[in-house]
Design an enzyme around this catalytic site. Structure first.
Site, PDB file in Angstrom:
ATOM      1  CE  LYS A  14       6.788  -5.002  -1.820  1.00 54.49           C
ATOM      2  NZ  LYS A  14       5.799  -6.074  -1.715  1.00 54.49           N
ATOM      3  CG  ASN A  38      -0.503  -5.134  -4.924  1.00 57.70           C
ATOM      4  OD1 ASN A  38      -1.093  -5.530  -5.927  1.00 57.70           O
ATOM      5  ND2 ASN A  38       0.394  -5.870  -4.282  1.00 57.70           N
ATOM      6  CB  ALA A  69       7.477 -12.347 -11.361  1.00 58.48           C
ATOM      7  CE  LYS A  93      -3.366  -8.094  -7.751  1.00 59.42           C
ATOM      8  NZ  LYS A  93      -2.070  -7.454  -7.927  1.00 59.42           N
ATOM      9  CG  ASN A 116      -1.754  -9.786   0.758  1.00 58.40           C
ATOM     10  OD1 ASN A 116      -1.803 -10.967   0.455  1.00 58.40           O
ATOM     11  ND2 ASN A 116      -1.380  -8.863  -0.087  1.00 58.40           N
ATOM     12  CB  SER A 161       3.114  -9.546  -1.874  1.00 56.67           C
ATOM     13  OG  SER A 161       1.803  -9.086  -1.621  1.00 56.67           O
TER      14      SER A 161
HETATM   15  O1  KPL Z   1      -1.971 -10.876  -4.670  1.00 51.04           O
HETATM   16  C1  KPL Z   1      -1.671 -11.587  -3.748  1.00 51.04           C
HETATM   17  C2  KPL Z   1      -0.474 -11.221  -2.978  1.00 51.04           C
HETATM   18  O2  KPL Z   1       0.260 -12.090  -2.553  1.00 51.04           O
HETATM   19  O3  KPL Z   1      -0.262 -10.014  -2.816  1.00 51.04           O
HETATM   20  C3  KPL Z   1      -2.533 -12.753  -3.367  1.00 51.04           C
HETATM   21  C4  KPL Z   1      -3.784 -12.727  -4.208  1.00 51.04           C
HETATM   22  C5  KPL Z   1      -2.902 -12.666  -1.918  1.00 51.04           C
HETATM   23  C6  KPL Z   1      -1.878 -14.058  -3.692  1.00 51.04           C
HETATM   24  O4  KPL Z   1      -0.861 -14.395  -2.859  1.00 51.04           O
END
Ligand code: KPL
Length: 306
Positions: free
Chosen positions: A76, A102, A127, A183, A191, A258
């Site tokens: 993470k 992310n 996944a 993204k 989220n 997520s």
């Molecule tokens: O990338 C995603 C995540 O769950 O972190 C999204 C685009 C919101 C899809 O669930």
């Protein structure tokens, strides 16, 4: 043969190890030992069992491995710097890193501090883990790889070629910063709202949430303009960002995002890596970000109860 270390045996880390292992020397590194036999369920529903090499970070110090050609960090976002620090004594500082996080927190910080090349990857591979011994590859999607200063195109191309050979479709790009922020924009709109309300992505289309989602996108679009991040799909403004977010909501309607999975498991969320850079940027540029700050403090309150 170039060897690959994968730090962080979560879902993407394990999927990467399953993909790379038949092609190159690959080792998963985590805090706990994992079973040697690892199961993979493919998007087509096929079951595969593969022996994946794994060691704990502690074992690396007492039983050093040959120097890796690449170190992938698949933790993470908020754990990336700490995990890198934990292996800093056993890898050469010139080793290329690949950051799979992310948001936009770990990437600029590690790029500034790591002496060797730092590649960043953004992926839409889906996944999830089914336990210590299994991962489900839920959906295939493209991966883009590049470095923030566009200094390592050849390295990014070599890695993208290897991943593509391993059926983990990847492309080297010269605009990874744009792609990471794009993204992040989508993650910021979806989220926090789904995590705070305990709903699947598709439920954001309802009247209860759509207005707040649009308010988030309005603030995000203004911030991204200041960050010189072009609106998606050749669009011109906030409407293009809103259209992209609704498209992702539609495509992932049945997903548990997520951040919702983190909240349900009472794990810290990635709010610092997703909302943090937006709020910092808004403050630097003197922009309104009341809605983003509200989401961030609601998430902080929720995390404090874990
Ligand atoms: O990338 C995603 C995540 O769950 O972190 C999204 C685009 C919101 C899809 O669930």
């Amino acid at each position: 043969m170039t060897s690959h270390w994968i730090l962080g045996p979560g879902a993407i880390g394990r999927l990467l190890a399953h993909s790379l292992s038949p092609f190159t020397d690959t080792t998963l590194i985590g805090r706990r030992a994992l079973p040697e036999q690892q199961h993979l369920t493919t998007p087509e529903g096929e079951e595969r069992i593969q022996r994946l090499a794994s060691v704990t970070a502690a074992e690396l110090t007492s039983h050093p491995l040959p120097a890796p050609g690449f170190v992938h960090i698949t933790t993470k976002a908020m754990a990336a710097e700490a995990v890198l620090a934990s292996i800093a004594d056993v890898v050469a500082p010139t080793t290329p890193l690949v950051l799979w996080q992310n948001g936009f927190l770990a990437q600029p910080r590690i790029t500034q501090t790591w002496p060797g090349p730092v590649l960043c990857a953004t992926t839409t591979q889906g996944a999830y883990l089914t336990g210590d011994g299994g991962v489900v590859h839920a959906g295939r999607g493209p991966t883009f790889i590049g470095d923030l200063d566009n200094q390592h195109a050849v390295l990014a191309e070599a890695l993208a070629a290897l991943l593509s050979e391993a059926n983990f479709t990847a492309t080297a790009v010269g605009d990874i910063r744009q792609r990471l922020w794009q993204k992040l924009a989508v993650n910021a709109a979806i989220n926090p709202l789904v995590a705070l309300n305990g709903v699947r992505n598709g439920e954001l289309r309802g009247d209860a949430y759509a207005g707040r989602l649009a308010a988030v996108v309005k603030e995000v679009a203004a911030i991204l303009k200041q960050e010189n991040i072009a609106p998606p799909n050749g669009g011109k403004n906030e409407d293009a960002w809103l259209a992209l977010v609704w498209q992702v909501v539609e495509n992932t309607a049945n997903n548990k995002a997520s951040m919702l999975q983190d909240v349900e498991a009472k794990r810290p969320t990635e709010r610092g890596a997703i909302l943090g850079p937006l709020i910092d940027s808004a403050e630097r540029h003197g922009l309104q970000c009341g809605v983003l700050k509200e989401l961030d403090s609601e998430l902080a309150k929720l995390e404090a109860e874990f």
